[in-house]
Scaffold this motif. Structure first.
Motif, short mmCIF file in Angstrom:
data_model
loop_
_atom_site.label_atom_id
_atom_site.label_comp_id
_atom_site.label_asym_id
_atom_site.label_seq_id
_atom_site.Cartn_x
_atom_site.Cartn_y
_atom_site.Cartn_z
N LEU A 194 44.20 0.03 -26.75
CA LEU A 194 43.94 -0.28 -28.17
C LEU A 194 42.73 0.50 -28.67
CD1 LEU A 194 44.18 -4.17 -28.57
CD2 LEU A 194 45.82 -2.48 -29.30
N ILE A 201 41.67 0.28 -37.92
CA ILE A 201 43.10 0.08 -38.22
C ILE A 201 43.53 -1.34 -37.87
CG2 ILE A 201 43.67 2.52 -37.86
CD1 ILE A 201 45.08 1.72 -35.26
N TYR A 202 42.72 -2.04 -37.07
CA TYR A 202 43.09 -3.38 -36.63
C TYR A 202 42.49 -4.43 -37.57
CZ TYR A 202 44.18 -0.74 -32.45
OH TYR A 202 44.69 0.20 -31.59
N PRO A 203 43.06 -5.65 -37.55
CA PRO A 203 42.53 -6.72 -38.41
C PRO A 203 41.10 -7.11 -38.04
CG PRO A 203 44.46 -7.46 -37.15
CD PRO A 203 44.25 -6.07 -36.81
N ILE A 206 40.17 -8.85 -34.64
CA ILE A 206 40.11 -7.99 -33.47
C ILE A 206 38.79 -7.22 -33.47
CG2 ILE A 206 41.22 -6.07 -32.27
CD1 ILE A 206 42.87 -8.57 -32.22
#
Lengths: 270, 274
Positions: A194, A201-203, A206
């Motif tokens: 990840l 790009i992640y919420p 996270i």
């Protein structure tokens, strides 16, 4: 105290040199192992290139910036692998009852287990990451100041400790559950993947998780912001400086967890 | 009449392997369910990568984000199923330790037996992990799904063909261990080729033209790319039948190669044992 530490360290090096010589015995396997790792990472890099071919950028990150982000993580992972990669298979020793031998020798069990293997396959990681960092450095026309070189070294040092710490923590789980290898492949390996992409790009959940709980963000993303001169709307730039310190604290916590597990370890043998 | 009995008996025997490995998977269900965590994490990663790439864009190369989301979902589900079979290293280990010789003594065909064993463990994984999880994901995320019964049916046929192609290729590769004790570097190229050219994470239509052409000449696209494309509706009409035909041809070629390598490997074991 000091004397026992010194003795431990000299013993560590003695065992490491034995491990290296053992691995060099199989020269063909040794070279294939290194090339194999380097090619695995090159494969990921090619996948990134294909990914960006039609799209251009990923949240404002161009191809070479992505490569830099990725290579920075691989570099510290390489160092980490040399020392700690075999921790994931601690469960094998516990299940087979062979872990006991680490307890009866005149050296700290943690050191002893750590010295058991010195994974030279990690030179594949160095081969890939150094070439990739150098290529992206020139393609992005970077000119680092002295402090940026320090940030870079700090990121490698911190990244090694953070990832090593997590491996130690995962191996500690074997003391309670007699499982660790599986946990590595199911949790840490995907989580590491990840982090090869920009964190934004992640919420938000996270992002907070990998900054404050499992500090993966300090391995590559936060230092890379400083090193590439990028800014983020949510993260203060100075956070990248903190990598080495976060690494040391995190590693120490994981080490304490390991010792805690060790103290409640009961041999599987009769 | 006698032939019928033989065929039925053979089928029953291999079916027994499926049944046993289903039971085995059920006994070790914890392992199957932990594997789904890794599968979901990769789904999560690719979902957000594609979301990030599509940010501020409507359609790219005529593909909408909803279609791409569907592609990633079905691809991860299929990859999960493929991963539930016997892993490559286990086959290699059996060759290295010589356990495979014991298998050859028994009155069955080893490649077929392995295939049927895998059916068992995959069925278990499919029923207890993939179906519940992906049903929820599809209902919540509402991506593009097959609109007609025939599209769904063709997808299933294509997915099975894809599975068989991958099985033949991987087992063939595993058998190379008979000649090469250490397959380290070659193995990594092999895995990379499968992951990129099968379209497991990036559909071939986003490849640069020349690379797409290269992929078109390789058997790997039949593994995930063809079934996924049928599923999201990017492949329609005559193109579906062409793609299925190419899958069948590749399957026959891969199967022939597997048989050839297996025959050679069997000879090899006789020489080593003698």
């Amino acid at each position: 105290m000091v004397e026992s530490w010194l003795r431990g360290i000299s013993m560590y090096f003695y065992m490491v040199s034995a491990s290296i010589r053992a691995q060099l015995q199989y020269r063909y396997a040794f070279i294939m192992n290194i090339l194999g790792w380097a090619m695995t990472y090159a494969g990921t890099a090619i996948t990134m290139w294909v990914l960006l071919y039609s799209f251009g950028t990923l949240e404002g990150w161009i191809f070479w910036e992505l490569i830099f982000l990725f290579a920075l993580a691989v570099l510290s992972w390489g160092v980490c692998m040399i020392f700690f990669f075999h921790f994931r298979s601690l469960d094998q020793y516990i299940v087979n009852g062979t872990f006991d031998r680490f307890l009866v020798r005149p050296i700290h069990p943690f050191f002893h287990f750590m010295a058991m293997k010195f994974d030279v396959g990690a030179f594949g990681q160095f081969l890939f990451s150094i070439v990739a960092v150098a290529l992206s450095y020139s393609h992005l026309n970077l000119h680092w100041q002295a402090w940026q070189w320090l940030v870079f070294l700090g990121a490698v040092w911190g990244g090694t400790l953070i990832q090593g710490g997590l491996l130690v923590a995962i191996s500690a789980m074997a003391f309670w559950t007699t499982r660790s290898e599986r946990l590595y492949w199911v949790v840490m390996w995907p989580a590491k993947n990840l982090m090869n992409y920009p964190l934004t790009i992640y919420p938000r959940v996270i992002q907070l998780l990998v900054i404050f709980v499992l500090p993966f963000a300090f391995v590559n993303y936060l230092p890379a912001l400083l090193l590439l001169g990028k800014t983020s709307q949510t993260m203060a730039p100075f956070w990248g400086f903190l990598s080495p310190f976060v690494g040391m604290i995190f590693f120490w916590l994981c080490f304490r967890l390991w010792m805690l597990g060790l103290n409640r370890y009961k041999s599987a043998g009769s | 009449m006698i032939l019928e009995v033989i065929i039925l008996g053979t089928f029953k025997m291999y079916g027994e392997f499926s049944r046993k490995s289903f039971q085995r998977a059920a006994a070790y269900r914890f392992d199957a369910w932990t594997r789904i965590i890794g599968n979901v994490m990769f789904l999560f990663m690719w979902g957000f990568i594609w979301y990030g790439l599509y940010h501020g864009k409507g359609e790219v190369e005529g593909v909408s984000f909803q279609a791409m989301l569907s592609y990633i979902l079905i691809s991860q589900a299929l990859q999960g199923l493929h991963g539930a079979g016997t892993p490559l290293w286990e086959i290699q280990e059996r060759v290295r330790t010589g356990d495979i010789a014991m298998e050859m003594l028994r009155p069955y065909d080893y490649p077929t037996r392995m295939l049927f064993s895998d059916f068992g463990s995959i069925t278990f994984y499919f029923m207890t992990a993939i179906v519940p999880l992906y049903t929820v994901l599809f209902l919540v995320l509402k991506p593009v799904v097959p609109t007609s019964f025939s599209q769904g049916g063709l997808f299933v046929v294509s997915a099975i063909l894809g599975y068989l192609i991958r099985y033949c290729i991987e087992l063939t590769f595993g058998l190379f261990t008979f000649w090469l004790v250490e397959t380290g570097g070659v193995e990594d190229i092999f895995y990379f080729a499968i992951s990129l050219f099968s379209g497991s994470v990036i559909p071939l239509w986003f490849f640069p033209g020349w690379l797409e052409q290269v992929a078109g000449y390789l058997p790997f696209q039949g593994i995930f790319f063809v079934p996924n494309s049928i599923f999201v509706g990017q492949l329609t009409g005559q193109a579906v039948w062409d793609a299925l035909l190419s899958q069948v041809i590749w399957l026959l070629i891969c199967y022939a190669i597997l048989r050839f390598v297996w025959a050679k490997a069997s000879m090899k074991i006789v020489i080593q044992g003698g």
